[in-house]
Design a protein around this motif. Structure first.
Motif, PDB file in Angstrom:
ATOM      1  N   GLU A 114      71.643  18.503  70.980  1.00 13.45           N
ATOM      2  CA  GLU A 114      70.711  18.507  69.858  1.00 13.45           C
ATOM      3  C   GLU A 114      69.322  18.949  70.309  1.00 13.45           C
ATOM      4  O   GLU A 114      68.929  18.746  71.455  1.00 13.45           O
ATOM      5  CB  GLU A 114      70.628  17.118  69.224  1.00 13.45           C
ATOM      6  N   ASN A 115      68.600  19.542  69.384  1.00 13.88           N
ATOM      7  CA  ASN A 115      67.201  19.867  69.627  1.00 13.88           C
ATOM      8  C   ASN A 115      66.407  18.564  69.573  1.00 13.88           C
ATOM      9  O   ASN A 115      66.485  17.822  68.598  1.00 13.88           O
ATOM     10  CB  ASN A 115      66.704  20.852  68.568  1.00 13.88           C
ATOM     11  N   GLU A 116      65.643  18.279  70.640  1.00 19.52           N
ATOM     12  CA  GLU A 116      64.927  17.010  70.698  1.00 19.52           C
ATOM     13  C   GLU A 116      63.762  16.940  69.727  1.00 19.52           C
ATOM     14  O   GLU A 116      63.222  15.866  69.458  1.00 19.52           O
ATOM     15  CB  GLU A 116      64.413  16.747  72.122  1.00 19.52           C
ATOM     16  N   ASP A 117      63.370  18.089  69.184  1.00 14.57           N
ATOM     17  CA  ASP A 117      62.323  18.132  68.160  1.00 14.57           C
ATOM     18  C   ASP A 117      63.001  18.100  66.799  1.00 14.57           C
ATOM     19  O   ASP A 117      63.491  19.106  66.310  1.00 14.57           O
ATOM     20  CB  ASP A 117      61.480  19.404  68.318  1.00 14.57           C
ATOM     21  N   SER A 118      63.026  16.934  66.177  1.00 15.48           N
ATOM     22  CA  SER A 118      63.767  16.774  64.925  1.00 15.48           C
ATOM     23  C   SER A 118      63.222  17.663  63.820  1.00 15.48           C
ATOM     24  O   SER A 118      63.969  18.152  62.975  1.00 15.48           O
ATOM     25  CB  SER A 118      63.730  15.306  64.474  1.00 15.48           C
ATOM     26  N   ASP A 159      64.994  13.900  80.939  1.00 14.67           N
ATOM     27  CA  ASP A 159      63.773  13.110  80.751  1.00 14.67           C
ATOM     28  C   ASP A 159      62.514  13.886  81.116  1.00 14.67           C
ATOM     29  O   ASP A 159      61.514  13.314  81.562  1.00 14.67           O
ATOM     30  CB  ASP A 159      63.836  11.813  81.580  1.00 14.67           C
ATOM     31  N   ARG A 219      66.775  22.314  79.640  1.00 16.68           N
ATOM     32  CA  ARG A 219      66.461  23.034  78.416  1.00 16.68           C
ATOM     33  C   ARG A 219      65.359  24.036  78.742  1.00 16.68           C
ATOM     34  O   ARG A 219      64.584  23.825  79.671  1.00 16.68           O
ATOM     35  CB  ARG A 219      65.953  22.086  77.327  1.00 16.68           C
TER      36      ARG A 219
END
Length: 440
Positions: free
Chosen positions: A387-391, A266, A344
């Motif tokens: 997953e990459n949090e930036d889609s 978070d 990350r």
């Protein structure tokens, strides 16, 4: 101690580095209460008791518990795992650059062991094992049905002992290769002058990386007789290593300022890591070579130099490991250690490269164009990969818009086309022009 590694650690003992690929999906459920948790632990104890009493052969309690812990951790992501006491000692040896092994990074694909990259200066590299090779048999026994950890354990052994592996390679008949395990005291930094241009290769970011780089720069200056006219920094097939070493290596090219930042769950536990002031190579043109097997700490260095406008990155898109693992000793290491993904990392421009990798400024292939679409093995291909949090960043690249400089059809790959192009850029003076174009 924090590690930014795609592979070094966990089951990396004896120089055989492994991506764990347990394919266990976590079910989406409501957060359990403590009473629910204890009920589940009772269930675990009941299952273990049933296995002990009724399984067809006798089993060891310690091995059952270790496997259960690993199953839990490996269901989280490919890099979290339990490090048993024996492997914990080996891991400490390996980060110092001295270990016993054959020297491969491996993962598992469709039941077989797949080589991500052989490591410089090891039996695997010297035997001609290549990235993308599949290991189908170990000492004449199939690897099908084995977990990655079980396969790795079969390749491990003492110095001087041999292991025979069967290699399957595209468009070739399977072949057997016998490797002699040995103690490797690796100098991870090598250097030379290529056609008048200084060249430094870092093959891994262990404790010798930053001191080795400083020593190489000093020696190259002596050979050149003054300041360097430019430098090619090669981190191709470099799987990563220690976070602090990536910071120190970056400090040779950056005069202070951010190298990388890390964030926990978070967005908590935000930490920023800066280069030391007083760069060793002020105003020296720098080109960083990367490829599909450049990972983790390699990507930190390449990303920092790229985002800070300090040099050019040349090659192919990197592996895309954008997570940080913390090694947490259990009872001071007597019970081994927990290797847990806790953060990350982000480049100075705030980019997460998790699953996407570092895109080079100049796409240059190492092999001629054969008209085939060669899919690269990346972090996002590993089961349970975060997953990459930036889609938007995680979207696939439009390969039709990517202009790749391929070597001629008759080019000998041993001549290293990527390195040749980097040297030409520096010698021709087009380096400065290309860098300015990227900054405008």
């Amino acid at each position: 101690m924090k590690y930014v590694l795609p592979v070094v650690g966990t089951v990396a003992a004896l120089g055989l580095f492994a991506f764990s690929t347990a394919n266990q999906a976590a079910m989406a459920v409501e957060k359990p209460s403590y009473s629910d948790t204890f009920e589940q632990l009772d269930l675990f104890a009941d299952v273990m008791a049933r296995v002990r009493s009724d399984y067809v052969v006798e089993v060891e309690d310690g091995q059952l518990i270790e496997d259960a812990i690993n199953g839990m951790l490996q269901s989280l992501d490919p890099h979290s795992s339990y490090v048993n006491p024996e492997d914990w000692l080996r891991l400490q040896e390996q980060t110092s650059g001295r270990y016993v092994g054959v020297g491969m990074e491996v993962t598992q694909e469709e039941g077989y062991v797949k080589v991500v990259s052989p490591i410089d200066g090891t039996p695997a590299k010297e035997a001609g094992i290549e990235s993308g090779d599949y290991i189908t048999e170990i000492n004449g026994e199939t690897v099908l049905g084995l977990s990655l950890t079980e396969a790795v354990n079969k390749i491990r052994g003492k110095a001087g002992e041999s292991v025979t592996i069967t290699i399957a390679r595209a468009d070739e008949e399977p072949s057997e290769i016998t490797l002699i395990r040995r103690e490797v005291n690796r100098e991870v930094v090598t250097y030379e002058i290529k056609d008048g241009v200084p060249y430094i290769r870092i093959s891994q970011f262990n404790e010798k990386a930053a001191p080795g780089l400083e020593g190489a720069i000093t020696e190259l200056r002596r050979q050149i007789g003054g300041e360097l006219p430019g430098l090619v920094l090669d981190v191709r097939t470099n799987p990563g290593g220690l976070l602090d070493q990536s910071i120190k290596v970056s400090s040779a090219f950056l005069d202070g300022g951010e190298v990388v930042s890390t964030r926990g769950r978070d967005g908590a536990n935000l930490e920023s890591y800066d280069a030391a002031p007083g760069q060793l190579l002020r105003d020296v043109p720098v080109i960083v070579l990367i490829d599909e097997a450049s990972a983790s700490a390699s990507e930190i260095v390449a990303g920092a130099i790229q985002d800070r406008g300090r040099g050019l990155v040349l090659g192919m898109t990197s592996f895309g490991k954008g997570s940080v693992q913390s090694l947490i000793p259990l009872r001071g290491g007597r019970d081994g250690a927990l290797r847990l993904t806790t953060q990350r990392y982000y480049t100075p421009a705030g980019r997460s490269i998790q699953g996407t990798g570092i895109d080079p400024d100049l796409y240059v292939s190492s092999i001629p164009d054969d008209g085939e679409d060669h899919d690269r093995l990346s972090e996002s291909d590993l089961p349970n990969s975060i997953e990459n949090e930036d889609s938007e960043a995680a979207e696939d690249l439009d390969t039709e818009e990517t202009v790749i400089d391929f070597p001629p059809e008759d080019f000998d790959v041993q001549d290293d086309y990527q390195l040749q192009r980097a040297v030409e850029l520096i010698k021709s003076g087009r380096y400065t022009q290309r860098l300015a174009e990227l900054q405008n």
